[in-house]
Design a protein around this motif. Structure first.
Motif, PDB file in Angstrom:
ATOM      1  N   LYS A   1      13.929   3.601  12.581  1.00 22.54           N
ATOM      2  CA  LYS A   1      12.682   2.901  12.893  1.00 22.54           C
ATOM      3  C   LYS A   1      11.535   3.559  12.129  1.00 22.54           C
ATOM      4  O   LYS A   1      11.394   4.777  12.134  1.00 22.54           O
ATOM      5  CB  LYS A   1      12.403   2.934  14.396  1.00 22.54           C
ATOM      6  N   THR A   2      10.711   2.729  11.483  1.00 20.80           N
ATOM      7  CA  THR A   2       9.642   3.209  10.607  1.00 20.80           C
ATOM      8  C   THR A   2       8.299   3.249  11.341  1.00 20.80           C
ATOM      9  O   THR A   2       7.907   2.289  11.996  1.00 20.80           O
ATOM     10  CB  THR A   2       9.531   2.297   9.370  1.00 20.80           C
ATOM     11  N   TYR A   3       7.615   4.385  11.182  1.00 19.41           N
ATOM     12  CA  TYR A   3       6.284   4.578  11.758  1.00 19.41           C
ATOM     13  C   TYR A   3       5.331   4.918  10.620  1.00 19.41           C
ATOM     14  O   TYR A   3       5.556   5.870   9.880  1.00 19.41           O
ATOM     15  CB  TYR A   3       6.296   5.717  12.773  1.00 19.41           C
ATOM     16  N   ILE A   4       4.267   4.144  10.504  1.00 18.24           N
ATOM     17  CA  ILE A   4       3.304   4.336   9.419  1.00 18.24           C
ATOM     18  C   ILE A   4       2.106   5.119   9.940  1.00 18.24           C
ATOM     19  O   ILE A   4       1.417   4.674  10.850  1.00 18.24           O
ATOM     20  CB  ILE A   4       2.874   2.982   8.827  1.00 18.24           C
ATOM     21  N   ASN A   5       1.911   6.297   9.347  1.00 22.20           N
ATOM     22  CA  ASN A   5       0.810   7.194   9.685  1.00 22.20           C
ATOM     23  C   ASN A   5       0.646   7.385  11.194  1.00 22.20           C
ATOM     24  O   ASN A   5      -0.443   7.189  11.738  1.00 22.20           O
ATOM     25  CB  ASN A   5      -0.489   6.700   9.054  1.00 22.20           C
ATOM     26  N   PRO A   6       1.734   7.797  11.866  1.00 23.66           N
ATOM     27  CA  PRO A   6       1.575   8.042  13.301  1.00 23.66           C
ATOM     28  C   PRO A   6       0.808   9.329  13.534  1.00 23.66           C
ATOM     29  O   PRO A   6       0.965  10.298  12.801  1.00 23.66           O
ATOM     30  CB  PRO A   6       3.031   8.183  13.777  1.00 23.66           C
TER      31      PRO A   6
ATOM     32  N   ILE B   1      -0.291  12.636  15.989  1.00 20.87           N
ATOM     33  CA  ILE B   1       0.503  13.579  16.773  1.00 20.87           C
ATOM     34  C   ILE B   1       0.789  13.012  18.160  1.00 20.87           C
ATOM     35  O   ILE B   1       1.896  13.130  18.674  1.00 20.87           O
ATOM     36  CB  ILE B   1      -0.212  14.956  16.873  1.00 20.87           C
ATOM     37  N   LYS B   2      -0.188  12.355  18.757  1.00 23.69           N
ATOM     38  CA  LYS B   2       0.004  11.737  20.075  1.00 23.69           C
ATOM     39  C   LYS B   2       1.173  10.749  20.056  1.00 23.69           C
ATOM     40  O   LYS B   2       2.008  10.740  20.961  1.00 23.69           O
ATOM     41  CB  LYS B   2      -1.276  11.006  20.486  1.00 23.69           C
ATOM     42  N   GLN B   3       1.208   9.917  19.023  1.00 21.96           N
ATOM     43  CA  GLN B   3       2.287   8.940  18.897  1.00 21.96           C
ATOM     44  C   GLN B   3       3.627   9.636  18.634  1.00 21.96           C
ATOM     45  O   GLN B   3       4.655   9.247  19.185  1.00 21.96           O
ATOM     46  CB  GLN B   3       2.007   7.906  17.815  1.00 21.96           C
ATOM     47  N   LEU B   4       3.611  10.689  17.818  1.00 24.59           N
ATOM     48  CA  LEU B   4       4.849  11.423  17.550  1.00 24.59           C
ATOM     49  C   LEU B   4       5.404  12.050  18.827  1.00 24.59           C
ATOM     50  O   LEU B   4       6.617  12.037  19.052  1.00 24.59           O
ATOM     51  CB  LEU B   4       4.625  12.508  16.495  1.00 24.59           C
ATOM     52  N   ILE B   5       4.541  12.578  19.668  1.00 24.80           N
ATOM     53  CA  ILE B   5       4.998  13.157  20.931  1.00 24.80           C
ATOM     54  C   ILE B   5       5.692  12.089  21.767  1.00 24.80           C
ATOM     55  O   ILE B   5       6.775  12.306  22.305  1.00 24.80           O
ATOM     56  CB  ILE B   5       3.804  13.763  21.718  1.00 24.80           C
ATOM     57  N   LYS B   6       5.088  10.926  21.830  1.00 25.49           N
ATOM     58  CA  LYS B   6       5.657   9.811  22.593  1.00 25.49           C
ATOM     59  C   LYS B   6       7.024   9.401  22.022  1.00 25.49           C
ATOM     60  O   LYS B   6       7.972   9.175  22.764  1.00 25.49           O
ATOM     61  CB  LYS B   6       4.680   8.631  22.544  1.00 25.49           C
ATOM     62  N   ILE B   7       7.107   9.319  20.697  1.00 25.23           N
ATOM     63  CA  ILE B   7       8.335   8.886  20.023  1.00 25.23           C
ATOM     64  C   ILE B   7       9.484   9.855  20.288  1.00 25.23           C
ATOM     65  O   ILE B   7      10.589   9.444  20.627  1.00 25.23           O
ATOM     66  CB  ILE B   7       8.104   8.732  18.502  1.00 25.23           C
ATOM     67  N   ILE B   8       9.229  11.147  20.125  1.00 25.85           N
ATOM     68  CA  ILE B   8      10.339  12.112  20.222  1.00 25.85           C
ATOM     69  C   ILE B   8      10.745  12.390  21.669  1.00 25.85           C
ATOM     70  O   ILE B   8      11.817  12.934  21.898  1.00 25.85           O
ATOM     71  CB  ILE B   8      10.041  13.440  19.499  1.00 25.85           C
ATOM     72  N   THR B   9       9.917  11.996  22.635  1.00 27.39           N
ATOM     73  CA  THR B   9      10.292  12.211  24.028  1.00 27.39           C
ATOM     74  C   THR B   9      10.932  10.980  24.655  1.00 27.39           C
ATOM     75  O   THR B   9      11.323  11.029  25.825  1.00 27.39           O
ATOM     76  CB  THR B   9       9.088  12.663  24.871  1.00 27.39           C
TER      77      THR B   9
ATOM     78  N   LYS C   1       0.841  -1.205   0.000  1.00 27.23           N
ATOM     79  CA  LYS C   1       0.000   0.000   0.000  1.00 27.23           C
ATOM     80  C   LYS C   1       0.873   1.250   0.000  1.00 27.23           C
ATOM     81  O   LYS C   1       2.056   1.207   0.282  1.00 27.23           O
ATOM     82  CB  LYS C   1      -0.906   0.001   1.221  1.00 27.23           C
ATOM     83  N   ARG C   2       0.255   2.373  -0.291  1.00 25.55           N
ATOM     84  CA  ARG C   2       0.959   3.657  -0.323  1.00 25.55           C
ATOM     85  C   ARG C   2       0.458   4.587   0.781  1.00 25.55           C
ATOM     86  O   ARG C   2       0.212   5.759   0.558  1.00 25.55           O
ATOM     87  CB  ARG C   2       0.781   4.323  -1.688  1.00 25.55           C
ATOM     88  N   THR C   3       0.326   4.062   1.965  1.00 28.70           N
ATOM     89  CA  THR C   3      -0.144   4.843   3.100  1.00 28.70           C
ATOM     90  C   THR C   3       0.890   5.911   3.466  1.00 28.70           C
ATOM     91  O   THR C   3       2.082   5.615   3.557  1.00 28.70           O
ATOM     92  CB  THR C   3      -0.379   3.921   4.315  1.00 28.70           C
ATOM     93  N   ILE C   4       0.408   7.145   3.661  1.00 29.73           N
ATOM     94  CA  ILE C   4       1.281   8.226   4.107  1.00 29.73           C
ATOM     95  C   ILE C   4       0.579   8.996   5.217  1.00 29.73           C
ATOM     96  O   ILE C   4      -0.642   8.923   5.314  1.00 29.73           O
ATOM     97  CB  ILE C   4       1.673   9.183   2.944  1.00 29.73           C
ATOM     98  N   PRO C   5       1.311   9.678   6.062  1.00 30.23           N
ATOM     99  CA  PRO C   5       2.756   9.805   6.065  1.00 30.23           C
ATOM    100  C   PRO C   5       3.441   8.571   6.646  1.00 30.23           C
ATOM    101  O   PRO C   5       2.862   7.837   7.447  1.00 30.23           O
ATOM    102  CB  PRO C   5       3.004  11.009   6.980  1.00 30.23           C
ATOM    103  N   VAL C   6       4.670   8.387   6.207  1.00 31.12           N
ATOM    104  CA  VAL C   6       5.564   7.408   6.803  1.00 31.12           C
ATOM    105  C   VAL C   6       6.742   8.207   7.341  1.00 31.12           C
ATOM    106  O   VAL C   6       7.315   9.030   6.632  1.00 31.12           O
ATOM    107  CB  VAL C   6       6.034   6.350   5.783  1.00 31.12           C
ATOM    108  N   ILE C   7       7.060   7.982   8.598  1.00 33.24           N
ATOM    109  CA  ILE C   7       8.149   8.715   9.235  1.00 33.24           C
ATOM    110  C   ILE C   7       9.177   7.709   9.718  1.00 33.24           C
ATOM    111  O   ILE C   7       8.835   6.732  10.397  1.00 33.24           O
ATOM    112  CB  ILE C   7       7.641   9.583  10.397  1.00 33.24           C
ATOM    113  N   VAL C   8      10.424   7.954   9.342  1.00 35.18           N
ATOM    114  CA  VAL C   8      11.529   7.103   9.779  1.00 35.18           C
ATOM    115  C   VAL C   8      12.358   7.931  10.751  1.00 35.18           C
ATOM    116  O   VAL C   8      12.883   8.991  10.387  1.00 35.18           O
ATOM    117  CB  VAL C   8      12.382   6.624   8.586  1.00 35.18           C
ATOM    118  N   ILE C   9      12.441   7.453  11.988  1.00 33.91           N
ATOM    119  CA  ILE C   9      13.195   8.159  13.028  1.00 33.91           C
ATOM    120  C   ILE C   9      14.275   7.227  13.542  1.00 33.91           C
ATOM    121  O   ILE C   9      13.975   6.149  14.075  1.00 33.91           O
ATOM    122  CB  ILE C   9      12.276   8.615  14.177  1.00 33.91           C
TER     123      ILE C   9
END
Length: 77
Positions: A61-66, A68-76, A50-58
């Motif tokens: 590690k790959t996160y598919i369509n995270p 904002i709540k998940q992004l806050i958790k990831i970056i902290t 599939k072509r699901t976006i956004p995909v963020i690689v930090i």
């Protein structure tokens, strides 16, 4: 922190993710998938065809369509 954001400007979730990362002062590479075959191949690989976006690689590690709540958790972490 090494961040790559795969997305498109017509995608509201992508725009929100970009805005969030900017608001936190984080540097990231924004990869527009439109007419970008290598980016589309990567998306299909990590999204099981599939072509699901956004995909963020930090930090590799790959996160598919995270959300904002998940992004806050990831970056902290």
């Amino acid at each position: 922190m090494n961040i790559k954001l795969y997305g498109a400007d017509w995608c509201s979730d992508c725009v929100n993710a970009k805005s969030f990362l900017h608001s936190k002062g984080l540097d990231f590479e924004y990869i527009v998938i439109t007419k970008n075959n290598s980016a589309i191949e990567f998306l299909e690989k990590v999204n099981k065809g599939k072509r699901t976006i956004p995909v963020i690689v930090i930090n590799g590690k790959t996160y598919i369509n995270p959300g904002i709540k998940q992004l806050i958790k990831i970056i902290t972490e």
